[in-house]
Design a protein around this motif. Sequence first.
Motif, PDB file in Angstrom:
ATOM      1  N   UNK A 139       0.839  -1.202   0.000  1.00  0.00           N
ATOM      2  CA  UNK A 139       0.000   0.000   0.000  1.00  0.00           C
ATOM      3  C   UNK A 139       0.878   1.259   0.000  1.00  0.00           C
ATOM      4  N   UNK A 140       0.550   2.187  -0.903  1.00  0.00           N
ATOM      5  CA  UNK A 140       1.280   3.450  -0.984  1.00  0.00           C
ATOM      6  C   UNK A 140       2.377   3.462  -2.021  1.00  0.00           C
ATOM      7  N   UNK A 141       2.833   2.284  -2.438  1.00  0.00           N
ATOM      8  CA  UNK A 141       3.811   2.221  -3.520  1.00  0.00           C
ATOM      9  C   UNK A 141       3.120   2.525  -4.845  1.00  0.00           C
ATOM     10  N   UNK A 142       3.907   2.735  -5.873  1.00  0.00           N
ATOM     11  CA  UNK A 142       3.395   2.927  -7.221  1.00  0.00           C
ATOM     12  C   UNK A 142       3.707   1.690  -8.069  1.00  0.00           C
ATOM     13  N   UNK A 143       2.890   1.494  -9.112  1.00  0.00           N
ATOM     14  CA  UNK A 143       3.141   0.344  -9.980  1.00  0.00           C
ATOM     15  C   UNK A 143       4.554   0.400 -10.561  1.00  0.00           C
ATOM     16  N   UNK A 144       5.022   1.609 -10.835  1.00  0.00           N
ATOM     17  CA  UNK A 144       6.374   1.760 -11.372  1.00  0.00           C
ATOM     18  C   UNK A 144       7.455   1.234 -10.446  1.00  0.00           C
ATOM     19  N   UNK A 145       7.186   1.221  -9.139  1.00  0.00           N
ATOM     20  CA  UNK A 145       8.154   0.675  -8.181  1.00  0.00           C
ATOM     21  C   UNK A 145       8.304  -0.830  -8.380  1.00  0.00           C
ATOM     22  N   UNK A 146       7.175  -1.500  -8.611  1.00  0.00           N
ATOM     23  CA  UNK A 146       7.192  -2.940  -8.899  1.00  0.00           C
ATOM     24  C   UNK A 146       7.931  -3.189 -10.212  1.00  0.00           C
ATOM     25  N   UNK A 147       7.529  -2.438 -11.238  1.00  0.00           N
ATOM     26  CA  UNK A 147       8.062  -2.630 -12.588  1.00  0.00           C
ATOM     27  C   UNK A 147       9.571  -2.360 -12.642  1.00  0.00           C
ATOM     28  N   UNK A 178      -5.207  -2.928 -13.170  1.00  0.00           N
ATOM     29  CA  UNK A 178      -4.284  -2.232 -14.065  1.00  0.00           C
ATOM     30  C   UNK A 178      -3.299  -3.199 -14.721  1.00  0.00           C
ATOM     31  N   UNK A 179      -2.614  -2.718 -15.749  1.00  0.00           N
ATOM     32  CA  UNK A 179      -1.496  -3.474 -16.298  1.00  0.00           C
ATOM     33  C   UNK A 179      -0.322  -3.444 -15.316  1.00  0.00           C
ATOM     34  N   UNK A 180       0.464  -4.525 -15.346  1.00  0.00           N
ATOM     35  CA  UNK A 180       1.639  -4.628 -14.464  1.00  0.00           C
ATOM     36  C   UNK A 180       2.870  -4.866 -15.348  1.00  0.00           C
ATOM     37  N   UNK A 181       3.479  -3.795 -15.867  1.00  0.00           N
ATOM     38  CA  UNK A 181       4.648  -3.962 -16.736  1.00  0.00           C
ATOM     39  C   UNK A 181       5.854  -4.480 -15.945  1.00  0.00           C
ATOM     40  N   UNK A 186      10.527   4.253 -11.085  1.00  0.00           N
ATOM     41  CA  UNK A 186      10.073   4.374  -9.698  1.00  0.00           C
ATOM     42  C   UNK A 186       9.240   5.642  -9.512  1.00  0.00           C
ATOM     43  N   UNK A 187       8.196   5.508  -8.683  1.00  0.00           N
ATOM     44  CA  UNK A 187       7.373   6.672  -8.381  1.00  0.00           C
ATOM     45  C   UNK A 187       6.332   6.997  -9.431  1.00  0.00           C
ATOM     46  N   UNK A 188       6.271   6.188 -10.494  1.00  0.00           N
ATOM     47  CA  UNK A 188       5.317   6.426 -11.573  1.00  0.00           C
ATOM     48  C   UNK A 188       4.187   5.397 -11.529  1.00  0.00           C
ATOM     49  N   UNK A 189       3.072   5.721 -12.168  1.00  0.00           N
ATOM     50  CA  UNK A 189       1.993   4.747 -12.333  1.00  0.00           C
ATOM     51  C   UNK A 189       0.978   4.757 -11.209  1.00  0.00           C
ATOM     52  N   UNK A 190       0.082   3.789 -11.280  1.00  0.00           N
ATOM     53  CA  UNK A 190      -1.031   3.671 -10.335  1.00  0.00           C
ATOM     54  C   UNK A 190      -0.515   3.544  -8.909  1.00  0.00           C
ATOM     55  N   UNK A 191      -1.176   4.240  -7.973  1.00  0.00           N
ATOM     56  CA  UNK A 191      -0.849   4.082  -6.555  1.00  0.00           C
ATOM     57  C   UNK A 191      -1.534   2.817  -6.050  1.00  0.00           C
ATOM     58  N   UNK A 192      -0.774   1.948  -5.393  1.00  0.00           N
ATOM     59  CA  UNK A 192      -1.291   0.650  -4.965  1.00  0.00           C
ATOM     60  C   UNK A 192      -2.073   0.782  -3.664  1.00  0.00           C
ATOM     61  N   UNK A 193      -3.236   0.123  -3.627  1.00  0.00           N
ATOM     62  CA  UNK A 193      -4.099   0.183  -2.455  1.00  0.00           C
ATOM     63  C   UNK A 193      -4.472  -1.214  -1.980  1.00  0.00           C
TER      64      UNK A 193
END
Length: 257
Positions: A139-147, A178-181, A186-193
Amino acid sequence: MIIYKTEEEIELIRQSALILSKAHGEIARLIKEGVSTLTLDKRAEEFIRDSGGKPSFKNYNGFPFSLCISVNATVVHGFPSKYTLNDGDIISVDAGVYYQGFHSDCAYTHAVGNVSEEVNDLLKVTKESLYKGIEKATVGSRMGDVSYTIQEHAEKHGYGVVRELVGHGIGQNLHESPEVPNYGRRGQGVKLQNGLVIAIEPMINLGTRHIVQEDDGWTIRTRDNKPSAHFEHTVVVRKEKAEIITTFDYIEQAKKS
């Protein structure tokens, strides 16, 4: 539109994921030299249906099988066939289960017999990149952090990260927003909830990232014909630590037996 899941819905996905994880274990028992990939597909469908589920992939947009089976340079979406496994092959088994209204999705790349050290390293790093990506699904991370985390780990070992194919949300539909590239910033994309359920699935190539689609309209392979690996888990975004609701435990047990 992103659909967040209730705890009751997550429990149903968890039940679907248990059938799927056990099906992967059944398939893992059969993977050896001389076995046809069609044999694996038939066993998977039989086990899933006997367990009260349905294979998510069968007839999905016209896909004719229960498993996507991708050998060596095939990245994803390969068709099961009469092809028999050879010593030194790698085989990605991607499967989904639909149970009580919800889907789960999971993939694992197996080594057949003795694979080269170079290919073994590819499998190791691809699996590591999956778990490193999952660590960021909080929670609170962005999808870009995962990617970014997946991309950074794979590329620092010199591998190509496939960009045209991505992970995805999952629930009542096999593919949701959402898509998960597997690449990003980092810091970009959907905010994870909390309650977001996603399939994270690195597709990593030994050579370049470039891919081509075969004439069957489904099979994707590497353009340079070098091997590709694919690992995937269904994951719930949580506050402190992502919850992985598929498991490779049944595969690992099968490999030991």
